[in-house]
Design a protein around this motif. Structure first.
Motif, PDB file in Angstrom:
ATOM      1  N   ILE A 123       0.857  -1.190   0.000  1.00  0.00           N
ATOM      2  CA  ILE A 123       0.000   0.000   0.000  1.00  0.00           C
ATOM      3  C   ILE A 123       0.894   1.243   0.000  1.00  0.00           C
ATOM      4  N   GLY A 124       0.579   2.176  -0.900  1.00  0.00           N
ATOM      5  CA  GLY A 124       1.367   3.396  -1.058  1.00  0.00           C
ATOM      6  C   GLY A 124       2.433   3.279  -2.131  1.00  0.00           C
ATOM      7  N   GLU A 125       2.648   2.068  -2.630  1.00  0.00           N
ATOM      8  CA  GLU A 125       3.649   1.828  -3.684  1.00  0.00           C
ATOM      9  C   GLU A 125       3.001   1.910  -5.060  1.00  0.00           C
ATOM     10  N   LYS A 126       3.832   2.227  -6.052  1.00  0.00           N
ATOM     11  CA  LYS A 126       3.392   2.182  -7.435  1.00  0.00           C
ATOM     12  C   LYS A 126       3.499   0.728  -7.894  1.00  0.00           C
ATOM     13  N   ILE A 127       2.428   0.206  -8.511  1.00  0.00           N
ATOM     14  CA  ILE A 127       2.428  -1.177  -8.968  1.00  0.00           C
ATOM     15  C   ILE A 127       2.025  -1.251 -10.440  1.00  0.00           C
ATOM     16  N   ASP A 128       2.492  -2.294 -11.095  1.00  0.00           N
ATOM     17  CA  ASP A 128       2.115  -2.599 -12.476  1.00  0.00           C
ATOM     18  C   ASP A 128       1.079  -3.713 -12.426  1.00  0.00           C
ATOM     19  N   ILE A 129      -0.039  -3.498 -13.094  1.00  0.00           N
ATOM     20  CA  ILE A 129      -1.140  -4.453 -13.088  1.00  0.00           C
ATOM     21  C   ILE A 129      -1.443  -4.882 -14.515  1.00  0.00           C
ATOM     22  N   SER A 130      -1.534  -6.186 -14.732  1.00  0.00           N
ATOM     23  CA  SER A 130      -2.007  -6.742 -16.001  1.00  0.00           C
ATOM     24  C   SER A 130      -3.351  -7.398 -15.729  1.00  0.00           C
ATOM     25  N   LEU A 131      -4.340  -7.047 -16.528  1.00  0.00           N
ATOM     26  CA  LEU A 131      -5.695  -7.559 -16.343  1.00  0.00           C
ATOM     27  C   LEU A 131      -6.005  -8.662 -17.339  1.00  0.00           C
ATOM     28  N   PHE A 132      -6.895  -9.559 -16.960  1.00  0.00           N
ATOM     29  CA  PHE A 132      -7.326 -10.619 -17.872  1.00  0.00           C
ATOM     30  C   PHE A 132      -8.098 -10.028 -19.049  1.00  0.00           C
ATOM     31  N   LYS A 133      -8.981  -9.062 -18.756  1.00  0.00           N
ATOM     32  CA  LYS A 133      -9.786  -8.410 -19.790  1.00  0.00           C
ATOM     33  C   LYS A 133      -9.622  -6.907 -19.651  1.00  0.00           C
ATOM     34  N   PRO A 134      -9.658  -6.172 -20.762  1.00  0.00           N
ATOM     35  CA  PRO A 134      -9.535  -4.712 -20.679  1.00  0.00           C
ATOM     36  C   PRO A 134     -10.658  -4.081 -19.857  1.00  0.00           C
ATOM     37  N   ILE A 135     -10.296  -3.105 -19.071  1.00  0.00           N
ATOM     38  CA  ILE A 135     -11.251  -2.284 -18.337  1.00  0.00           C
ATOM     39  C   ILE A 135     -10.941  -0.842 -18.753  1.00  0.00           C
ATOM     40  N   ASN A 136     -11.947  -0.114 -19.215  1.00  0.00           N
ATOM     41  CA  ASN A 136     -11.748   1.233 -19.767  1.00  0.00           C
ATOM     42  C   ASN A 136     -10.700   1.210 -20.883  1.00  0.00           C
ATOM     43  N   LYS A 137     -10.731   0.153 -21.697  1.00  0.00           N
ATOM     44  CA  LYS A 137      -9.831  -0.034 -22.844  1.00  0.00           C
ATOM     45  C   LYS A 137      -8.363  -0.221 -22.429  1.00  0.00           C
ATOM     46  N   MET A 138      -8.119  -0.526 -21.160  1.00  0.00           N
ATOM     47  CA  MET A 138      -6.747  -0.739 -20.685  1.00  0.00           C
ATOM     48  C   MET A 138      -6.610  -2.164 -20.149  1.00  0.00           C
ATOM     49  N   LYS A 139      -5.512  -2.800 -20.535  1.00  0.00           N
ATOM     50  CA  LYS A 139      -5.217  -4.125 -20.019  1.00  0.00           C
ATOM     51  C   LYS A 139      -4.012  -4.089 -19.081  1.00  0.00           C
ATOM     52  N   LYS A 140      -3.211  -3.020 -19.202  1.00  0.00           N
ATOM     53  CA  LYS A 140      -2.048  -2.834 -18.329  1.00  0.00           C
ATOM     54  C   LYS A 140      -2.113  -1.444 -17.733  1.00  0.00           C
ATOM     55  N   ILE A 141      -1.892  -1.384 -16.426  1.00  0.00           N
ATOM     56  CA  ILE A 141      -1.994  -0.111 -15.710  1.00  0.00           C
ATOM     57  C   ILE A 141      -0.846  -0.009 -14.723  1.00  0.00           C
ATOM     58  N   CYS A 142      -0.270   1.172 -14.614  1.00  0.00           N
ATOM     59  CA  CYS A 142       0.711   1.473 -13.575  1.00  0.00           C
ATOM     60  C   CYS A 142       0.062   2.527 -12.688  1.00  0.00           C
ATOM     61  N   ALA A 143      -0.148   2.195 -11.400  1.00  0.00           N
ATOM     62  CA  ALA A 143      -0.879   3.094 -10.504  1.00  0.00           C
ATOM     63  C   ALA A 143      -0.405   2.883  -9.072  1.00  0.00           C
TER      64      ALA A 143
END
Length: 151
Positions: free
Chosen positions: A95-115
């Motif tokens: 918690i509080g760290e920046k993480i890279d996320i890969s999703l099984f299906k796109p959400i809001n047209k994104m499958k990879k997110i850094c947040a």
């Protein structure tokens, strides 16, 4: 309970007794080859000697208990800088760290997110992305890792 969870529960007490944390266990298949990957951690970091020591102890246990059918290679490693987040405890610690996320299906047209990871509960996570809070169920996440900038 998955095979990997069973193996994690089997190896954790042995590894914890040695003074390390059993971070994760994976049984991987690459073609005809199978690998049992055990990731260990320690507040002072992990050295090659630590991996060798744990490998010897786990090998002895595997020879006696034989919990895995068929041939496989045992590998012991640290989780590394870009450690994978696969257990709820991993997410809570990040918690509080920046993480890279890969999703099984796109959400809001994104499958990879850094947040930035902001919340964790038993169903999923919340992240801060472009001044917006996004929520993901664990079942939506194919893979998540701690983000590491090489700059």
């Amino acid at each position: 309970m998955t095979k990997q969870e069973k193996l994690f529960n089997l190896f954790s007490p042995i590894i914890n007794q040695m003074g390390y944390e059993c971070y994760n266990v994976e049984l991987k298949k690459n073609g005809k080859r199978r690998s049992l990957m055990i990731y260990i951690d320690h507040p002072d970091g992990i050295k090659i000697e630590d991996c060798e020591k744990v490998s010897r102890e786990i090998s002895r246990f595997l020879d006696e208990a034989d919990p895995i059918e068929g041939a496989y290679t045992l590998e012991v490693s640290s989780p590394g800088i870009e450690r994978q987040l696969s257990r709820i405890e991993h997410y809570q610690a990040a918690i509080g760290e920046k993480i890279d996320i890969s999703l099984f299906k796109p959400i809001n047209k994104m499958k990879k997110i850094c947040a930035v990871l902001t919340e964790v509960d038993d169903k999923g996570i919340a992240v801060q992305f472009n001044h917006t809070t996004l929520h993901f169920n664990f079942t939506d996440i194919a893979k998540a890792n701690i983000h590491f900038d090489f700059d």
